[in-house]
Write a protein that holds these residues in place. Structure first.
Motif, PDB file in Angstrom:
ATOM      1  N   PRO A   1      -1.341  16.327  -9.165  1.00 26.36           N
ATOM      2  CA  PRO A   1      -1.665  15.766 -10.426  1.00 26.36           C
ATOM      3  C   PRO A   1      -3.103  16.076 -10.738  1.00 26.36           C
ATOM      4  N   GLU A   2      -2.928  16.309 -12.269  1.00 28.15           N
ATOM      5  CA  GLU A   2      -4.098  17.126 -12.878  1.00 28.15           C
ATOM      6  C   GLU A   2      -5.309  16.359 -12.953  1.00 28.15           C
ATOM      7  N   TRP A   3      -5.067  14.902 -12.837  1.00 31.51           N
ATOM      8  CA  TRP A   3      -6.445  14.244 -12.894  1.00 31.51           C
ATOM      9  C   TRP A   3      -7.149  13.902 -11.370  1.00 31.51           C
ATOM     10  N   SER A   4      -6.393  14.473 -10.218  1.00 33.10           N
ATOM     11  CA  SER A   4      -6.897  14.487  -9.015  1.00 33.10           C
ATOM     12  C   SER A   4      -8.059  15.364  -8.822  1.00 33.10           C
ATOM     13  N   ARG A   5      -8.965  14.992  -8.277  1.00 29.18           N
ATOM     14  CA  ARG A   5     -10.201  15.679  -8.098  1.00 29.18           C
ATOM     15  C   ARG A   5     -10.211  16.804  -6.805  1.00 29.18           C
ATOM     16  N   GLY A   6      -9.154  16.404  -6.198  1.00 31.02           N
ATOM     17  CA  GLY A   6      -9.058  17.327  -4.917  1.00 31.02           C
ATOM     18  C   GLY A   6      -7.545  17.560  -4.472  1.00 31.02           C
ATOM     19  N   GLU A   7      -7.267  18.338  -3.701  1.00 28.21           N
ATOM     20  CA  GLU A   7      -5.733  18.349  -3.161  1.00 28.21           C
ATOM     21  C   GLU A   7      -5.233  17.210  -2.507  1.00 28.21           C
ATOM     22  N   ALA A   8      -6.222  16.314  -1.957  1.00 23.50           N
ATOM     23  CA  ALA A   8      -5.771  15.442  -1.181  1.00 23.50           C
ATOM     24  C   ALA A   8      -6.096  14.181  -2.080  1.00 23.50           C
ATOM     25  N   ILE A   9      -5.332  13.164  -2.644  1.00 24.73           N
ATOM     26  CA  ILE A   9      -5.677  12.045  -3.469  1.00 24.73           C
ATOM     27  C   ILE A   9      -6.484  10.989  -2.506  1.00 24.73           C
ATOM     28  N   GLU A  10      -7.425  10.441  -2.722  1.00 25.10           N
ATOM     29  CA  GLU A  10      -8.240   9.692  -1.805  1.00 25.10           C
ATOM     30  C   GLU A  10      -9.252   8.797  -2.808  1.00 25.10           C
ATOM     31  N   GLY A  11      -9.899   7.666  -2.323  1.00 20.87           N
ATOM     32  CA  GLY A  11     -11.050   7.221  -2.930  1.00 20.87           C
ATOM     33  C   GLY A  11     -10.907   6.746  -4.385  1.00 20.87           C
ATOM     34  N   GLU A  12     -11.554   7.226  -5.207  1.00 21.87           N
ATOM     35  CA  GLU A  12     -11.788   6.542  -6.634  1.00 21.87           C
ATOM     36  C   GLU A  12     -10.395   6.944  -7.294  1.00 21.87           C
ATOM     37  N   ASP A  13      -9.862   8.270  -7.011  1.00 20.13           N
ATOM     38  CA  ASP A  13      -8.582   8.847  -7.663  1.00 20.13           C
ATOM     39  C   ASP A  13      -7.488   7.795  -7.105  1.00 20.13           C
ATOM     40  N   GLU A  14      -7.359   7.048  -6.270  1.00 16.53           N
ATOM     41  CA  GLU A  14      -6.358   6.011  -6.060  1.00 16.53           C
ATOM     42  C   GLU A  14      -6.434   4.896  -6.934  1.00 16.53           C
ATOM     43  N   ILE A  15      -7.531   4.713  -7.419  1.00 15.34           N
ATOM     44  CA  ILE A  15      -7.679   3.758  -8.440  1.00 15.34           C
ATOM     45  C   ILE A  15      -7.309   4.153  -9.777  1.00 15.34           C
ATOM     46  N   THR A  16      -7.356   5.409 -10.012  1.00 17.70           N
ATOM     47  CA  THR A  16      -6.873   6.031 -11.200  1.00 17.70           C
ATOM     48  C   THR A  16      -5.317   5.995 -11.203  1.00 17.70           C
ATOM     49  N   GLU A  17      -4.674   6.447  -9.897  1.00 16.22           N
ATOM     50  CA  GLU A  17      -3.510   6.526  -9.756  1.00 16.22           C
ATOM     51  C   GLU A  17      -2.668   5.375  -9.981  1.00 16.22           C
ATOM     52  N   ALA A  18      -3.380   3.992  -9.318  1.00 19.69           N
ATOM     53  CA  ALA A  18      -2.754   2.791  -9.345  1.00 19.69           C
ATOM     54  C   ALA A  18      -2.577   2.531 -11.113  1.00 19.69           C
ATOM     55  N   PHE A  19      -3.796   2.742 -11.705  1.00 28.09           N
ATOM     56  CA  PHE A  19      -3.587   2.419 -13.340  1.00 28.09           C
ATOM     57  C   PHE A  19      -2.482   3.422 -13.981  1.00 28.09           C
ATOM     58  N   LEU A  20      -2.538   4.384 -13.706  1.00 28.29           N
ATOM     59  CA  LEU A  20      -1.451   5.314 -14.261  1.00 28.29           C
ATOM     60  C   LEU A  20      -0.010   5.012 -13.891  1.00 28.29           C
ATOM     61  N   ALA A  21       0.169   4.571 -12.637  1.00 30.44           N
ATOM     62  CA  ALA A  21       1.651   3.873 -12.358  1.00 30.44           C
ATOM     63  C   ALA A  21       1.834   2.780 -13.328  1.00 30.44           C
ATOM     64  N   PHE A  22       0.884   1.883 -13.379  1.00 30.05           N
ATOM     65  CA  PHE A  22       1.214   0.746 -14.439  1.00 30.05           C
ATOM     66  C   PHE A  22       1.404   1.139 -15.818  1.00 30.05           C
ATOM     67  N   SER A  23       0.654   2.027 -16.284  1.00 36.64           N
ATOM     68  CA  SER A  23       0.283   2.330 -17.671  1.00 36.64           C
ATOM     69  C   SER A  23       1.375   3.453 -18.288  1.00 36.64           C
ATOM     70  N   ASN A  24       1.362   4.538 -17.495  1.00 33.86           N
ATOM     71  CA  ASN A  24       2.229   5.662 -17.933  1.00 33.86           C
ATOM     72  C   ASN A  24       3.581   5.461 -17.697  1.00 33.86           C
ATOM     73  N   TYR A  25       3.772   5.142 -16.384  1.00 34.80           N
ATOM     74  CA  TYR A  25       5.212   4.968 -15.806  1.00 34.80           C
ATOM     75  C   TYR A  25       5.783   3.763 -15.964  1.00 34.80           C
ATOM     76  N   ASN A  26       5.013   2.544 -16.318  1.00 37.73           N
ATOM     77  CA  ASN A  26       5.811   1.302 -16.504  1.00 37.73           C
ATOM     78  C   ASN A  26       6.267   0.647 -15.224  1.00 37.73           C
ATOM     79  N   ILE A  27       5.620   1.172 -13.918  1.00 33.53           N
ATOM     80  CA  ILE A  27       6.202   0.899 -12.685  1.00 33.53           C
ATOM     81  C   ILE A  27       5.868  -0.578 -12.514  1.00 33.53           C
ATOM     82  N   HIS A  28       6.493  -1.606 -12.043  1.00 35.28           N
ATOM     83  CA  HIS A  28       6.341  -2.757 -12.029  1.00 35.28           C
ATOM     84  C   HIS A  28       5.284  -3.216 -11.006  1.00 35.28           C
ATOM     85  N   GLU A  29       5.035  -2.492  -9.709  1.00 37.29           N
ATOM     86  CA  GLU A  29       4.256  -2.885  -8.737  1.00 37.29           C
ATOM     87  C   GLU A  29       3.590  -1.690  -8.053  1.00 37.29           C
TER      88      GLU A  29
END
Length: 527
Positions: free
Chosen positions: A35-63
């Motif tokens: 994904p374009e927001w990931s700072r490396g090829e492997a998602i880890e650390g602070e990027d996982e915080i971003t990923e959680a937010f985007l799951a809620f905000s962009n995709y409207n995933i419940h959990e």
């Protein structure tokens, strides 16, 4: 807010009503594209915080499942989400409108991570304190935990009681005279957690009612959520065995729900490729129909990042708004029949997988890494009484087989010819979309791979003959052409698989890795 638009299944929890999530974002590293927001090829650390937010905000995933099993995890996730995205989370309360659920290491299996297990549970009260300051009273952001590799109810009871007595209960420990722990750290909330069993091996899936029932009778929860694996069972026992095990588990859980008088809400862990569940934005409706009675479906990384965003968003919205189908309850004889088929299929499947373990591990080691994870040994390695082998994680395992031109869905299929007619009828009656799953997978089969297995990988004729027999069964008995789709993407994938194997033979590792990535992009999933 989106929860108000969704089809609501609510149950009482602590005298309040809560929404049962329909979709769960996970951190499974099956995405081909980064994904374009990931700072490396492997998602880890602070990027996982971003990923959680985007799951809620962009995709409207419940959990969002916050995974502490097999990797390092940030236990300050709630604080970071609320501080960075405060406007969003003021409107959508974590623990009420949307959910974050911990997946723990299993202390019985992950011996090196026993303290991580304890540390993760200890972070729950801290998350409560942070959320209370943000939302005010009655804010419990994390109150459920998932236990992987659950095989017995005592494991679930142990975790519930550990949290209750050790984590929350220590507030009443007397330190000196009239000085108690609560005088130093304050009241510890929540006082209890709900434990979700993640059932992953075939035998445990077949007795899911015993596992869930033992916990329910001891803890007496208002309701239960039970997580059924679909990916690891496929790797360990074959696709047919994995699907049939899930069917039996769903049937038994439905019966248990009625006998105990509490609602049970199944979760199923499904990936994008047929072998791991065929759950993707193009096929999700069939998956929902296949697994009747399932309340929560996992939305894994390939689903989110390898398909067009608008397609992902629309499909998630549709799942959230879809009514939950009634579970299918099987009579005892049918359950017994499906178990018999799964056991026989497993023997045929494993007889091929075991001699190919070296090939699979070599290919898997060259696969792109999309998540920083620790070494993992699948249940296949533990379950064999002789000739034990170690396999990679299910995603790398699946991707490795696709990359050498042999989709693992095909392996073991000829064993169906040895089943009783009545058993076979039960298979086709209960695995509704078997032909659909096999049809998609078969398009990636590369007949040249059979010769290359012998030439490059030094696999003996007996194993190659078994794979050929499996492919011929699919053609002759299911009427599905193997490896003959002339569509551009399938033809390209078969060509790339041949080029990959040739590059391995010539020692061109960089080329081989490039071909692996290109194939993953074509099939829209690493594995």
């Amino acid at each position: 807010m989106f929860a108000e638009k969704s089809i609501k299944t609510e149950v009482s929890r602590k005298n309040e009503m809560r929404l049962i999530p329909r979709t769960m974002s996970t951190q499974h590293p099956d995405n081909a594209k980064v994904p374009e927001w990931s700072r490396g090829e492997a998602i880890e650390g602070e990027d996982e915080i971003t990923e959680a937010f985007l799951a809620f905000s962009n995709y409207n995933i419940h959990e969002v499942m916050w995974d502490a099993e097999g990797k390092d995890v940030d236990t300050h996730v709630i604080r970071k989400l609320l501080s960075r995205y405060s406007e969003f989370f003021k409107k959508r309360q974590i623990g009420k409108d949307i959910y974050l659920t911990y997946r723990l290491p299993n202390p019985r299996i992950e011996g090196a991570d026993r303290k991580v297990f304890a540390e993760t549970l200890e972070s729950i009260p801290n998350n409560f304190d942070v959320a209370e300051k943000f939302y005010g009273k009655n804010a419990t952001p994390v109150f459920e935990v998932i236990l992987p590799f659950t095989t017995e109810s005592i494991e679930l009871i142990g975790i519930a009681k550990y949290y209750e007595k050790v984590v929350a209960g220590k507030q009443d420990v007397r330190l000196w005279d009239e000085l108690y722990v609560r005088d130093l750290v304050g009241e510890i909330e929540p006082k209890s957690v709900e434990v979700i069993p993640l059932i992953e091996d075939k035998d445990s899936l077949m007795k899911a009612d015993e596992i869930a029932g033992g916990y329910a009778r001891a803890i007496k929860p208002a309701y239960m959520r039970v997580f059924l694996a679909r990916s690891d069972p496929a790797m360990n026992y074959g696709m047919i065995s994995a699907v049939l095990s899930a069917k039996v588990a769903l049937s038994k859980l439905s019966k248990l729900s009625k006998s105990l008088g509490i609602k049970i809400f199944p979760i199923i862990g499904v990936g994008s490729l047929p072998f791991r569940g065929n759950m993707n934005p193009e096929n999700y409706r069939k998956v929902m129909e296949e697994y009747s009675g399932v309340y929560t479906f996992t939305i894994q990384s390939a689903y989110k990042y390898d398909y067009p965003p608008d397609l992902v968003e629309k499909s998630v919205e549709d799942i959230n708004n879809s009514p939950v189908s009634e579970p299918v309850e099987l009579d005892y004889e049918v359950e017994k029949s499906l178990k018999s088929v799964a056991d026989k299929f497993t023997l045929s499947y494993q007889s091929i997988i075991e001699p190919l373990a070296g090939v699979v591990n070599q290919v898997a080691s060259m696969m792109p890494r999309r998540r920083a994870r620790k070494l993992h040994i699948g249940l296949f390695g533990y379950s064999r009484s002789t000739g034990k082998v170690t396999l990679p994680r299910a995603i790398s395992f699946t991707g490795a087989f696709y990359s050498i031109g042999i989709p693992p869905e095909v392996i073991g299929m000829s064993s169906l010819s040895e089943m009783k007619d009545a058993d076979l009828e039960n298979v086709f009656a209960n695995y509704k979309f078997l032909k659909d799953d096999m049809r998609r997978a078969s398009k990636f089969f590369n007949w040249e791979s059979l010769d290359m297995l012998k030439d490059v990988w030094k696999i003996d004729d007996e194993v190659i003959g078994k794979i050929k027999k499996d492919a011929e069964y699919v053609e002759n008995n299911l009427g599905i052409k193997i490896g003959e789709d002339n569509g551009y993407e399938f033809k390209k994938h078969r060509l790339l698989s041949s080029m990959f194997t040739l590059s391995v033979r010539e020692g061109e590792t960089a080329e081989a890795k490039r071909f692996l990535y290109e194939m993953a992009v074509v099939r829209r999933s690493l594995g």
